[in-house]
Design a protein around this motif. Sequence first.
Motif, PDB file in Angstrom:
ATOM      1  N   UNK A  53     -30.745  23.991 -13.514  1.00 23.21           N
ATOM      2  CA  UNK A  53     -29.451  24.404 -13.708  1.00 23.21           C
ATOM      3  C   UNK A  53     -28.281  23.372 -13.446  1.00 23.21           C
ATOM      4  N   UNK A  54     -28.909  21.881 -13.638  1.00 28.74           N
ATOM      5  CA  UNK A  54     -28.026  20.878 -13.738  1.00 28.74           C
ATOM      6  C   UNK A  54     -27.497  20.404 -12.141  1.00 28.74           C
ATOM      7  N   UNK A  55     -28.074  20.910 -11.068  1.00 24.57           N
ATOM      8  CA  UNK A  55     -27.619  20.452  -9.839  1.00 24.57           C
ATOM      9  C   UNK A  55     -28.250  19.200  -9.388  1.00 24.57           C
ATOM     10  N   UNK A  56     -27.471  18.177  -9.301  1.00 25.64           N
ATOM     11  CA  UNK A  56     -27.969  16.966  -9.002  1.00 25.64           C
ATOM     12  C   UNK A  56     -27.605  16.587  -7.343  1.00 25.64           C
ATOM     13  N   UNK A  57     -28.613  16.865  -6.695  1.00 20.91           N
ATOM     14  CA  UNK A  57     -28.701  16.851  -5.199  1.00 20.91           C
ATOM     15  C   UNK A  57     -29.314  15.666  -4.803  1.00 20.91           C
ATOM     16  N   UNK A  58     -28.833  14.332  -4.532  1.00 18.28           N
ATOM     17  CA  UNK A  58     -29.478  13.366  -4.116  1.00 18.28           C
ATOM     18  C   UNK A  58     -30.132  13.190  -2.909  1.00 18.28           C
ATOM     19  N   UNK A  59     -29.600  13.891  -1.605  1.00 20.71           N
ATOM     20  CA  UNK A  59     -30.370  13.726  -0.442  1.00 20.71           C
ATOM     21  C   UNK A  59     -31.563  14.694  -0.574  1.00 20.71           C
ATOM     22  N   UNK A  60     -31.491  15.920  -1.317  1.00 17.99           N
ATOM     23  CA  UNK A  60     -32.482  16.869  -1.496  1.00 17.99           C
ATOM     24  C   UNK A  60     -33.735  15.960  -2.228  1.00 17.99           C
ATOM     25  N   UNK A  61     -33.478  15.540  -3.368  1.00 16.96           N
ATOM     26  CA  UNK A  61     -34.415  14.967  -4.160  1.00 16.96           C
ATOM     27  C   UNK A  61     -34.926  13.846  -3.408  1.00 16.96           C
ATOM     28  N   UNK A  62     -34.258  13.021  -2.714  1.00 20.27           N
ATOM     29  CA  UNK A  62     -34.879  11.923  -1.806  1.00 20.27           C
ATOM     30  C   UNK A  62     -35.683  12.603  -0.736  1.00 20.27           C
ATOM     31  N   UNK A  63     -35.432  13.557  -0.182  1.00 17.36           N
ATOM     32  CA  UNK A  63     -36.403  14.211   0.752  1.00 17.36           C
ATOM     33  C   UNK A  63     -37.662  14.841   0.293  1.00 17.36           C
ATOM     34  N   UNK A  64     -37.380  15.527  -1.148  1.00 19.22           N
ATOM     35  CA  UNK A  64     -38.696  15.781  -2.072  1.00 19.22           C
ATOM     36  C   UNK A  64     -39.493  14.614  -2.334  1.00 19.22           C
ATOM     37  N   UNK A  65     -38.903  13.506  -2.745  1.00 17.67           N
ATOM     38  CA  UNK A  65     -39.718  12.431  -3.198  1.00 17.67           C
ATOM     39  C   UNK A  65     -40.685  11.871  -1.996  1.00 17.67           C
ATOM     40  N   UNK A  66     -39.732  11.704  -0.680  1.00 17.64           N
ATOM     41  CA  UNK A  66     -40.743  11.335   0.385  1.00 17.64           C
ATOM     42  C   UNK A  66     -42.019  12.265   0.564  1.00 17.64           C
ATOM     43  N   UNK A  67     -41.811  13.506   0.593  1.00 14.48           N
ATOM     44  CA  UNK A  67     -42.776  14.453   0.749  1.00 14.48           C
ATOM     45  C   UNK A  67     -43.817  14.283  -0.317  1.00 14.48           C
ATOM     46  N   UNK A  68     -43.456  14.149  -1.654  1.00 14.34           N
ATOM     47  CA  UNK A  68     -44.309  14.190  -2.747  1.00 14.34           C
ATOM     48  C   UNK A  68     -45.276  12.697  -2.898  1.00 14.34           C
ATOM     49  N   UNK A  69     -44.814  11.787  -2.319  1.00 14.85           N
ATOM     50  CA  UNK A  69     -45.333  10.491  -2.352  1.00 14.85           C
ATOM     51  C   UNK A  69     -46.349  10.351  -1.316  1.00 14.85           C
ATOM     52  N   UNK A  70     -46.278  11.486  -0.092  1.00 14.40           N
ATOM     53  CA  UNK A  70     -47.152  11.358   0.751  1.00 14.40           C
ATOM     54  C   UNK A  70     -48.714  12.275   0.273  1.00 14.40           C
ATOM     55  N   UNK A  71     -48.393  12.821  -0.836  1.00 11.77           N
ATOM     56  CA  UNK A  71     -49.729  13.428  -1.174  1.00 11.77           C
ATOM     57  C   UNK A  71     -50.594  12.721  -1.977  1.00 11.77           C
ATOM     58  N   UNK A  72     -52.024  13.170  -1.777  1.00 13.80           N
ATOM     59  CA  UNK A  72     -52.978  12.469  -2.411  1.00 13.80           C
ATOM     60  C   UNK A  72     -53.067  12.858  -4.014  1.00 13.80           C
ATOM     61  N   UNK A  73     -53.558  12.139  -4.969  1.00 13.40           N
ATOM     62  CA  UNK A  73     -53.721  12.472  -6.306  1.00 13.40           C
ATOM     63  C   UNK A  73     -54.357  13.901  -6.402  1.00 13.40           C
ATOM     64  N   UNK A  74     -55.420  14.296  -5.824  1.00 17.48           N
ATOM     65  CA  UNK A  74     -55.790  15.760  -6.056  1.00 17.48           C
ATOM     66  C   UNK A  74     -54.854  16.794  -5.729  1.00 17.48           C
ATOM     67  N   UNK A  75     -53.875  16.484  -4.933  1.00 17.59           N
ATOM     68  CA  UNK A  75     -53.082  17.639  -4.481  1.00 17.59           C
ATOM     69  C   UNK A  75     -51.960  18.139  -5.743  1.00 17.59           C
ATOM     70  N   UNK A  76     -51.919  17.374  -6.693  1.00 19.01           N
ATOM     71  CA  UNK A  76     -51.059  17.845  -7.804  1.00 19.01           C
ATOM     72  C   UNK A  76     -51.936  18.311  -9.036  1.00 19.01           C
ATOM     73  N   UNK A  77     -51.450  19.608  -9.720  1.00 20.83           N
ATOM     74  CA  UNK A  77     -52.060  19.751 -10.863  1.00 20.83           C
ATOM     75  C   UNK A  77     -51.167  19.258 -12.088  1.00 20.83           C
ATOM     76  N   UNK A  78     -51.472  19.703 -13.242  1.00 20.66           N
ATOM     77  CA  UNK A  78     -50.730  18.946 -14.494  1.00 20.66           C
ATOM     78  C   UNK A  78     -49.357  19.459 -14.675  1.00 20.66           C
ATOM     79  N   UNK A  79     -49.104  20.742 -14.318  1.00 21.29           N
ATOM     80  CA  UNK A  79     -47.698  21.359 -14.061  1.00 21.29           C
ATOM     81  C   UNK A  79     -46.620  20.677 -13.114  1.00 21.29           C
ATOM     82  N   UNK A  80     -47.333  20.395 -11.911  1.00 22.15           N
ATOM     83  CA  UNK A  80     -46.791  19.961 -10.850  1.00 22.15           C
ATOM     84  C   UNK A  80     -45.949  18.379 -11.297  1.00 22.15           C
ATOM     85  N   UNK A  81     -46.986  17.588 -11.873  1.00 18.74           N
ATOM     86  CA  UNK A  81     -46.569  16.451 -12.217  1.00 18.74           C
ATOM     87  C   UNK A  81     -45.452  16.262 -13.562  1.00 18.74           C
ATOM     88  N   UNK A  82     -45.749  17.286 -14.423  1.00 14.39           N
ATOM     89  CA  UNK A  82     -44.861  17.345 -15.629  1.00 14.39           C
ATOM     90  C   UNK A  82     -43.429  17.873 -15.160  1.00 14.39           C
TER      91      UNK A  82
END
Length: 300
Positions: A145-174
């Motif tokens: 929807x073209x909504x650029x929410x810096x604080x939200x994406x920063x939070x999601x980034x911190x959460x995602x960086x805490x996951x182990x490689x096997x946590x993601x599937x191909x669609x998540x990464x893409x």
Amino acid sequence: PRAAASEREGVSGGDVQGMMQHLGTILLRMPPASFSAHGVAQIVNGYAKMKREGLVMDVGPKGVEDVGFLRLFSHLARVARQMGRRCFELPCDARHVSNIVNGYAKAGIRDPDLFKHLSTVAQELSAGAFDAQNVANIMHAYATLGIRDGPLFARMSRVARGYEPQTFDPQHVANIVHSLAVLGIDDRLLVSHLYGNVLRMRQTSLLQSDFNAQAMANLAWSAAVLGVKDAPIHRWIASGCANRIPEMDRNCLSQVHQYLLSCELERIHGEGPASEEALSQLQEHRGMIRKAFEDGGGAE
């Protein structure tokens, strides 16, 4: 066909449309206190799915917006804005936030107030409340929807960086890297984490063949837009795209066209025989790739 699914059950497309409109009228009469977060998520995604299948229309016969459809989503947004973690708010969790924003994105309805509220809710949730699919869906919905929410994406980034490689599937990464690229968000830590995981997972649980044509094209286009410079990653992407070329539609091929140009002009794929050999596999399909781009295929 619009009514294919319903006709198999002995119900015409018109009957389904009438039923959904009648249900929408009932929902509009229900006070916010009648809903649960789970219920809102289910209703939003149900109507979004019906709309994508042509069974619910948001545009009338003369191009006039169907006020009932938009009123329903506006009503559900008012309910969702009462969601939160405080005692006086409608209880919800990360899955509800993810499913609701994803439903609005699929329906193509941009509601800044709703997305601002759900961003706040998501940021107040603990990292343990999310899984990789929640993170990917939230980021993908905002990007769609073209909504650029810096604080939200920063939070999601911190959460995602805490996951182990096997946590993601191909669609998540893409979906995650594509969301960053679409919104032009420079998050080198997350990009490095995810593209590095793609390469490592290749040797553990995920293979190139696990990534469908759209996911592979998204990875390639995003790598070009985000300026990823990692020779082993690009060898993997170029080879993967070359293998998926026969399955790619015009939009996918257009994305690969932009990736190919970035490799050739900016040398993002690296130097050396191994990098050139991987790229040459993709260059063999240059004619088909260029034609798709010239015919109007547009990368998102």
